[in-house]
Design a protein around this motif. Structure first.
Motif, PDB file in Angstrom:
ATOM      1  N   ILE A  66      44.060 -90.035  16.375  1.00  0.00           N
ATOM      2  CA  ILE A  66      44.803 -90.819  15.384  1.00  0.00           C
ATOM      3  C   ILE A  66      44.541 -90.273  13.983  1.00  0.00           C
ATOM      4  CG2 ILE A  66      45.015 -93.100  14.314  1.00  0.00           C
ATOM      5  CD1 ILE A  66      44.321 -94.256  17.145  1.00  0.00           C
ATOM      6  N   VAL A  67      43.283 -90.008  13.666  1.00  0.00           N
ATOM      7  CA  VAL A  67      42.944 -89.489  12.343  1.00  0.00           C
ATOM      8  C   VAL A  67      43.589 -88.123  12.129  1.00  0.00           C
ATOM      9  CG1 VAL A  67      41.048 -88.617  10.914  1.00  0.00           C
ATOM     10  CG2 VAL A  67      40.848 -90.839  12.030  1.00  0.00           C
ATOM     11  N   GLU A  68      43.559 -87.251  13.152  1.00  0.00           N
ATOM     12  CA  GLU A  68      44.189 -85.932  13.028  1.00  0.00           C
ATOM     13  C   GLU A  68      45.662 -86.075  12.658  1.00  0.00           C
ATOM     14  OE1 GLU A  68      43.623 -84.138  16.846  1.00  0.00           O
ATOM     15  OE2 GLU A  68      41.599 -83.443  16.375  1.00  0.00           O
ATOM     16  N   GLU A  69      46.326 -87.031  13.259  1.00  0.00           N
ATOM     17  CA  GLU A  69      47.767 -87.192  13.065  1.00  0.00           C
ATOM     18  C   GLU A  69      48.096 -87.920  11.767  1.00  0.00           C
ATOM     19  OE1 GLU A  69      51.438 -86.239  13.776  1.00  0.00           O
ATOM     20  OE2 GLU A  69      49.967 -85.750  15.310  1.00  0.00           O
ATOM     21  N   ILE A  70      47.321 -88.918  11.424  1.00  0.00           N
ATOM     22  CA  ILE A  70      47.705 -89.816  10.335  1.00  0.00           C
ATOM     23  C   ILE A  70      47.036 -89.483   9.002  1.00  0.00           C
ATOM     24  CG2 ILE A  70      45.959 -91.631  10.554  1.00  0.00           C
ATOM     25  CD1 ILE A  70      48.423 -93.568  10.622  1.00  0.00           C
ATOM     26  N   ALA A  71      46.097 -88.547   8.994  1.00  0.00           N
ATOM     27  CA  ALA A  71      45.303 -88.267   7.788  1.00  0.00           C
ATOM     28  C   ALA A  71      46.148 -87.921   6.569  1.00  0.00           C
ATOM     29  CB  ALA A  71      44.312 -87.144   8.068  1.00  0.00           C
ATOM     30  N   THR A  72      47.290 -87.310   6.775  1.00  0.00           N
ATOM     31  CA  THR A  72      48.113 -86.898   5.631  1.00  0.00           C
ATOM     32  C   THR A  72      49.182 -87.921   5.262  1.00  0.00           C
ATOM     33  OG1 THR A  72      49.568 -85.664   7.109  1.00  0.00           O
ATOM     34  CG2 THR A  72      47.738 -84.444   6.079  1.00  0.00           C
ATOM     35  N   SER A  73      49.159 -89.070   5.874  1.00  0.00           N
ATOM     36  CA  SER A  73      50.151 -90.092   5.555  1.00  0.00           C
ATOM     37  C   SER A  73      49.989 -90.580   4.117  1.00  0.00           C
ATOM     38  CB  SER A  73      50.022 -91.287   6.501  1.00  0.00           C
ATOM     39  OG  SER A  73      50.901 -92.330   6.093  1.00  0.00           O
ATOM     40  N   PRO A  74      51.085 -90.678   3.398  1.00  0.00           N
ATOM     41  CA  PRO A  74      50.988 -91.171   2.018  1.00  0.00           C
ATOM     42  C   PRO A  74      50.664 -92.665   1.957  1.00  0.00           C
ATOM     43  CG  PRO A  74      53.282 -90.836   2.627  1.00  0.00           C
ATOM     44  CD  PRO A  74      52.452 -90.309   3.764  1.00  0.00           C
ATOM     45  N   TYR A  75      50.681 -93.340   3.092  1.00  0.00           N
ATOM     46  CA  TYR A  75      50.472 -94.791   3.101  1.00  0.00           C
ATOM     47  C   TYR A  75      49.033 -95.199   3.407  1.00  0.00           C
ATOM     48  CZ  TYR A  75      55.489 -94.669   2.973  1.00  0.00           C
ATOM     49  OH  TYR A  75      56.782 -94.412   2.598  1.00  0.00           O
ATOM     50  N   LEU A  76      48.155 -94.235   3.629  1.00  0.00           N
ATOM     51  CA  LEU A  76      46.744 -94.571   3.825  1.00  0.00           C
ATOM     52  C   LEU A  76      46.103 -94.855   2.478  1.00  0.00           C
ATOM     53  CD1 LEU A  76      45.347 -92.069   6.489  1.00  0.00           C
ATOM     54  CD2 LEU A  76      45.739 -94.512   6.728  1.00  0.00           C
ATOM     55  N   ALA A  77      45.289 -95.881   2.438  1.00  0.00           N
ATOM     56  CA  ALA A  77      44.573 -96.237   1.215  1.00  0.00           C
ATOM     57  C   ALA A  77      43.126 -96.548   1.573  1.00  0.00           C
ATOM     58  CB  ALA A  77      45.215 -97.451   0.550  1.00  0.00           C
TER      59      ALA A  77
END
Length: 189
Positions: A66-77
């Protein structure tokens, strides 16, 4: 048995430090970081999710995928990082339970990322989606499903011509022309 041993156990062969390091390396590009307390909470949620789904997980934990896939999401805070990852981890195991074993974990993580971005970072909304809705955001999964669908509606005649039936384009009409110009309503027994 100390707190360290009970924390390491839910991840099997992957230790606390190794998992924390792997997750934080993936998040570093965005300047995000998980604390040891965050990892304990994520480990407890993982154990509960696996228990609820009556599953056992071997190898790399879903959190790393999950982290590998979502790490670059602009919606993570940073403020909601741990809870968002916990909710996405829960969603991962719910989807994993419904998907065939042949579907790789990376495709499920890709679907979660697509949903997370489409819902502007609302992890709770992503977790409420049906597995098919999540997997609609996995390009590889959709390619395989589309190939299966097109194969299911492919007909070849005696001369080798191939006809493809697309259910989306089909309008039911019992008086439409049949194969040789006959009408469906003609009683050609």
């Amino acid at each position: 048995m100390g707190a360290r041993a009970s924390f390491v156990m839910p991840y099997g062969d992957v230790g606390n430090e190794a998992l924390l390091q792997a997750a934080n390396e993936g998040l570093a590009a965005r300047g995000l970081v998980l604390s040891a307390n965050d990892m304990r909470m994520l480990a407890n949620r993982r154990a509960q999710s696996l228990l609820n789904a009556e599953r056992v997980e071997f190898g790399m934990p879903a959190l790393v995928r999950i982290v590998e896939e979502i790490a670059t999401s602009p919606y993570l805070a940073q403020a909601t990082l741990a809870m968002d990852l916990a909710t996405l981890q829960d969603a991962f195991y719910a989807v994993r339970t419904e998907m065939p074993a042949q579907v790789p974990d990376s495709e499920i993580a890709q679907g979660l990322r697509g949903c997370f971005d489409a819902w502007h970072g609302d992890a709770a909304e992503v977790a409420s989606l049906a597995p098919e809705e999540v997997m609609a955001f996995s390009a590889e999964y959709q390619r395989v499903i589309d190939a299966q669908r097109s194969e299911a509606y492919r007909i070849a005649d005696d001369q080798g011509r191939v006809y493809v039936f697309d259910p989306a384009e089909w309008d039911y009409d019992e008086w439409a022309d049949g194969w040789d110009g006959e009408k469906w309503g003609d009683n050609l027994d």
